[in-house]
Design an enzyme around this catalytic site. Structure first.
Site, PDB file in Angstrom:
ATOM      1  N   GLU A 199      26.005  97.994 -37.889  1.00 47.65           N
ATOM      2  CA  GLU A 199      26.980  97.185 -37.168  1.00 47.65           C
ATOM      3  C   GLU A 199      27.837  96.311 -38.087  1.00 47.65           C
ATOM      4  OE1 GLU A 199      24.541  96.847 -32.943  1.00 47.65           O
ATOM      5  OE2 GLU A 199      24.747  95.064 -34.191  1.00 47.65           O
ATOM      6  N   GLU A 379      20.614 102.471 -31.190  1.00 48.91           N
ATOM      7  CA  GLU A 379      20.083 101.305 -30.466  1.00 48.91           C
ATOM      8  C   GLU A 379      20.582 101.327 -29.031  1.00 48.91           C
ATOM      9  OE1 GLU A 379      20.669  97.376 -32.055  1.00 48.91           O
ATOM     10  OE2 GLU A 379      20.269  98.030 -34.113  1.00 48.91           O
TER      11      GLU A 379
END
Length: 462
Positions: A199, A379
């Protein structure tokens, strides 16, 4: 004058209609959907994930350990209720017990990160004990027929790296590449799946725009520069590792969180404007970089960046997609915070300020398919302390993923976030994402009732 106002009104309406159809906000009628009718191929894999700082304990030599002890300009602790990660889940010492828990729920893959600050606590000096520790985790996973998936960077930097300016300076990328080369050389004969950076947009936006992550700066231009450097770091790491022994036999990808930004008022052009700006920065920079190697943004008095890489398009073997929810944005007249998140009374909330929105996972998959790389859901999970929405979340999000697969999406696997309750960054221990509940006083792990929905889907798909 009346004619002029009429023209303006017509142009306004045309623009709103264009945005409305160009960026639809998808919603399904769940009462008409049979969630039970989902099938997965034999090659599809299931996993769960953690990150080192959140679970290992005693990560006291990185930027987050400093951040947890600091306060903002108003004297308020950086972490909710002044919490510290501390011992966390003691995963460093209890990893064998936790691997048994992974095995128990039936998944075949475990995604975890290496704590750079433990492996290279001092610049250029590598800690053999830490290197051996992760090697033992890898061996223990393989012994239980669980495939290890390593993340090289999950938000944390060694203190020495941050003191040099971290990823604010492009020249510092070489230090991260060297670290990656060392650990890859140690583990790549046994680990075939690698995530470079987790991320990068969250790291940059939360650290340099929202000031919720370290270093707590509110400098939009610096935020996009840091994001650019993280993407360059991903490319450099990818190319470097591919040239090492075992490199061509390993799959190396980047992990990105996708969040859609939908207008709170679909008739309001200003709401649309802030949504397009947010999407361009949060999603567009990374997606454009991976698609064509270009970053081109020019918002006067806000951010400007133009960058071209000839290596970016080929520098990923898969796209790691993290997805949780979308945001409804409402414009507000404020130079520094020109929008706010809004929610509707009909929204089903998680404990985080997120809405349960499985259609968004489907939308995200459709978007990242354009990169034309295999997709792994790296995720997806819910903070739910009452455990009264977890089952609903799991079955609906997995349905949305499966729907995309049935329509041809090349999705290879799914990791639930997370294996167990952990230190949720600025939220401390208040947000409970775990399949396993953790009593942090006794370190006892207990499988939640809502997690059984995940276990049933995993075992039913075999």
């Amino acid at each position: 004058m009346l004619e002029f106002l009429l023209v303006i009104a017509i142009v306004y309406i045309v623009i709103i209609i264009y945005f409305h159809y160009q960026y639809p906000e998808l919603h399904w009628d769940w009462e008409k959907i049979n969630i039970q009718k989902i099938k997965f191929s034999n090659s599809f894999f299931w996993g769960t994930a953690t990150a080192s700082h959140q679970v290992e304990g005693n990560c006291n030599n990185n930027n987050w350990s400093v951040w947890e002890k600091s306060k903002d300009e108003e004297g308020i602790p950086r972490i909710k209720n002044n919490q510290k990660s501390g011992l966390a889940c003691d995963h460093w010492n209890r990893y064998k017990e936790d691997i048994e828990l992974i095995k128990k729920i039936g998944v075949t893959h475990y995604r975890f990160s290496l704590e750079w600050s433990k492996i290279e606590p001092i610049k250029g000096q590598y800690n053999q004990e830490s290197i051996d520790h992760y090697s033992n985790i890898i061996d223990s996973l393989i012994e239980k027929n669980i495939t290890p998936v390593i993340t090289l960077h999950h938000f944390t930097n060694p203190i020495w790296f941050d003191e040099m300016g971290g990823f604010e300076k492009e020249q510092n990328i070489d230090y991260f590449v060297s670290f990656c080369e060392i650990v890859f050389s140690k583990y790549s004969s046994r680990v075939k799946n690698w995530c470079t950076i987790n991320e990068p947009e969250v790291y940059s936006v939360m650290g340099y725009f929202a000031a919720i992550f370290p270093p707590g700066k509110k400098q939009p231009q610096l935020a996009v520069e840091v994001l650019k450097n993280l993407l360059i770091a991903h490319t450099n790491v990818y190319n470097s590792l591919k040239n090492l022994p075992n490199g061509e036999n390993c799959k190396i990808g980047i992990v990105k969180n996708i969040m859609q930004f939908d207008p709170y008022r679909r008739w309001n052009l200003l709401d649309w404007l802030v949504c397009r700006i947010a999407d361009k920065i949060y999603n567009g920079i990374t997606l454009s970089y991976l698609r064509n190697g270009r970053i081109n943004i020019n918002y006067p008095f806000f951010v400007k960046i133009n960058y071209k890489s000839d290596k970016a398009q080929l520098a990923t073997d898969f796209f790691g997609l993290n997805y949780y929810s979308h945001s409804h944005l409402k414009f507000k007249f404020d130079l520094y915070e020109f929008f706010e998140n809004k929610f509707f009374d009909s929204d089903t909330m998680t404990d985080m300020p997120y809405v349960i929105y499985p259609e968004g996972l489907y939308r995200a998959i459709k978007e990242v398919e354009k990169i034309n790389k295999p997709i792994i859901i790296t995720e997806n999970g819910i903070a739910d302390s009452k455990d009264d929405r977890r089952g609903l979340f799991i079955e609906r999000y997995i349905y949305a993923m499966n729907r995309a697969i049935q329509e041809g999406a090349n999705i290879q696997g799914y990791f639930y976030w997370s294996l167990m309750d952990n230190f949720e960054w600025a939220e401390g221990y208040d947000m409970q994402f775990g399949l396993y509940e953790v009593d942090f006083k006794t370190q006892k792990r207990t499988l939640r009732n809502g997690s059984n929905k995940f276990v049933d889907i995993v075992n039913g798909s075999k």
